[in-house]
Design an enzyme around this catalytic site. Structure first.
Site, short mmCIF file in Angstrom:
data_model
loop_
_atom_site.label_atom_id
_atom_site.label_comp_id
_atom_site.label_asym_id
_atom_site.label_seq_id
_atom_site.Cartn_x
_atom_site.Cartn_y
_atom_site.Cartn_z
N SER A 283 40.80 41.46 85.05
CA SER A 283 39.83 41.69 86.45
C SER A 283 40.58 41.99 87.04
O SER A 283 41.22 42.88 87.65
CB SER A 283 39.34 40.07 86.01
OG SER A 283 38.42 39.73 87.31
N ASP A 347 30.10 45.17 81.15
CA ASP A 347 30.69 44.68 82.04
C ASP A 347 30.19 44.73 84.07
O ASP A 347 31.01 46.30 84.35
CB ASP A 347 32.60 44.78 82.22
CG ASP A 347 33.25 43.98 82.61
OD1 ASP A 347 33.03 43.05 83.77
OD2 ASP A 347 34.74 43.78 82.34
N HIS A 437 31.94 40.13 81.56
CA HIS A 437 33.29 40.35 81.52
C HIS A 437 34.01 39.27 81.25
O HIS A 437 35.25 39.27 82.33
CB HIS A 437 33.48 40.04 83.25
CG HIS A 437 34.36 40.08 84.11
ND1 HIS A 437 35.17 41.51 83.60
CD2 HIS A 437 35.03 39.29 85.50
CE1 HIS A 437 35.94 41.38 84.87
NE2 HIS A 437 36.15 39.85 85.22
#
Length: 454
Positions: A283, A347, A437
């Site tokens: 991320s 995602d 995610h």
């Protein structure tokens, strides 16, 4: 207004700490922005066209303002929630824990090796996959995925895992200062694998209850930075950006800035041997990983670029425009640096900021895309690059929830999912990209997918 940034002539910087409801209305109504210290938006003179998307700028500032207002209660709620998650493994009495919660002493509990973060409770695996040998092409990718996952944990936990479970050495755990948020907002750790003489630098991603990190993710600030193009301002700030940008020599400051601290330590570690290093993150951590490599290239750090074996990112957002894309593709080719951008299913995060006429952000490098069956594809861009896809992604979210109950019977009990992750998958029926995610699926992808990509 005189530019506060000495390294660029074109920029757009949002300052939510200077914003307010009245200023937002004035900006939406007439385009008015205050100047000087009270300015909530900094924009280069003669570049007022950067302000044409007023609704988007205002919405972003509003969301960042809300995060500023709720930062403390959000952090306290997160502390209480993690305390609840860690209760079953705690050896302390309920009464003592309750008193600690009231007095604030739970912060000490959070720093223990037995305390697991919210992210850690979505995937409690801590050991490396013994079925993936060091000669396997998946090894460094799988090692990076685990390093990016445990980067969410505290120093004591990471030290215990790296030393006792992985049989490696923890070089250093870092807290880094953000000049613009005036606090430590960035975390990373560095480990050494003595068998392969390999150093791993892992940046932490966005924690569930970290308002500062969420504000960084939402930030649509950007800088047109010399020869490398337009770069995401929020991520640059987290990496240690100063008003002088990233000068070659480290600025004189009492604070620890991410880029300069890591660069200095890596210089010392590789100068007298053949040690290689890789950089990774999930991320926000993935964005910082590739930007760290970009600033090394900007500074012509020849030795470090020679020793940089690869950058492995998981669920990484876009970080720059087409000029940045061209600059980085040339650097990766010239210095023979592997860059694998791993994307799982739908995602949401790798699909933002949007690749559109508004944002002009681009991905680059090798995209290793994994579908919900953990099948690998090598692509230039993940499918549905801006997320706005047909209803199919909702069907995939239903399948992922069903899969969470059957995967341990098919792949083994180490793949059993926690109740917290299943709860996130339920929420993912509404926003599929949110559930997709999680680091759990990225670890699964590196372990379960057949791959020929080194």
């Amino acid at each position: 207004m005189t530019s506060p940034f000495k390294f660029t002539r074109n920029y757009l910087v949002l300052r939510p700490d200077k914003a307010g409801p009245i200023k937002l209305v004035q900006f939406l109504w007439s385009g008015y922005i205050a100047e000087g210290e009270d300015a909530m938006i900094l924009c280069a003179q003669g570049e007022e066209e950067n302000l044409k998307r007023k609704w988007l700028i205002s919405l972003t500032l509003l969301l960042q303002m809300i995060l500023l207002w709720i930062a403390k209660p959000m952090r306290n709620f997160g502390l209480a929630f993690e305390w609840f998650l860690n209760l079953p493994s705690s050896n302390r009495a309920w009464l003592q824990l309750s008193l600690d919660l009231l007095t604030g002493d739970l912060k000490k509990e959070k720093e223990s090796a037995s305390f697991i973060s919210t992210v850690g409770h979505t995937d409690k695996r801590v050991k490396l996959d013994s079925s993936i040998s060091r000669e396997d092409v998946r090894y460094k990718r799988a090692l990076s995925a685990m390093a990016a996952k445990i980067a969410y944990e505290n120093e004591a936990f990471i030290r215990d895992m790296v030393t006792n479970k992985w049989q490696m050495d923890l070089i250093k755990f870092y807290d880094f200062y953000n000049y613009y948020q005036e606090k430590n907002t960035t975390q990373a750790f560095m480990l050494h694998d003595p068998v392969d003489e390999l150093i791993v630098v892992a940046f932490r991603g966005t924690e569930f209850f970290d308002a500062d990190a969420w504000s960084t993710d939402l930030d649509i600030s950007w800088f047109k930075y010399r020869c490398i193009g337009k770069v995401h301002g929020g991520f640059m700030k987290a990496l240690g950006l100063t008003p002088e940008g990233f000068p070659d020599e480290e600025p004189e400051t009492e604070y620890r800035l991410a880029y300069y601290t890591l660069r200095k330590r890596l210089r010392d570690l590789v100068k007298d041997n053949n040690t290689k290093f890789i950089v990774t993150g999930h991320s926000l951590g993935g964005a910082l990983a590739i930007l760290f490599a970009a600033i090394l290239a900007l500074h012509n750090e020849g030795l470090l670029l020679e020793r940089l074996e690869g950058v492995y990112t998981f669920g990484q957002p876009r970080v720059g425009d087409k000029d940045f894309q061209r600059f980085m593709e040339k650097q990766m080719k010239d210095h023979n640096i592997k860059y694998q951008r791993i994307v799982y299913s739908h995602d949401l995060v790798p699909r933002i900021p949007f690749d559109s006429s508004t944002f002009l952000f681009k991905h680059f490098g090798t995209c290793l895309y994994y579908n919900s069956l953990y099948k690998e594809k090598i692509l230039k861009e993940e499918p549905n690059k801006n997320y706005f896809a047909p209803m199919f992604k909702y069907l995939v979210a239903v399948w992922e929830l069903i899969r969470s109950f059957i995967i341990p019977y098919v792949k083994g009990w180490e793949y059993k999912e926690t109740w917290l992750l299943r709860g996130i998958r339920v929420f993912g029926l509404i926003i599929p990209g949110f559930a997709a995610h999680n680091p759990h699926d990225y670890v699964n992808a590196t372990r379960l997918a057949e791959s020929t990509v080194e």
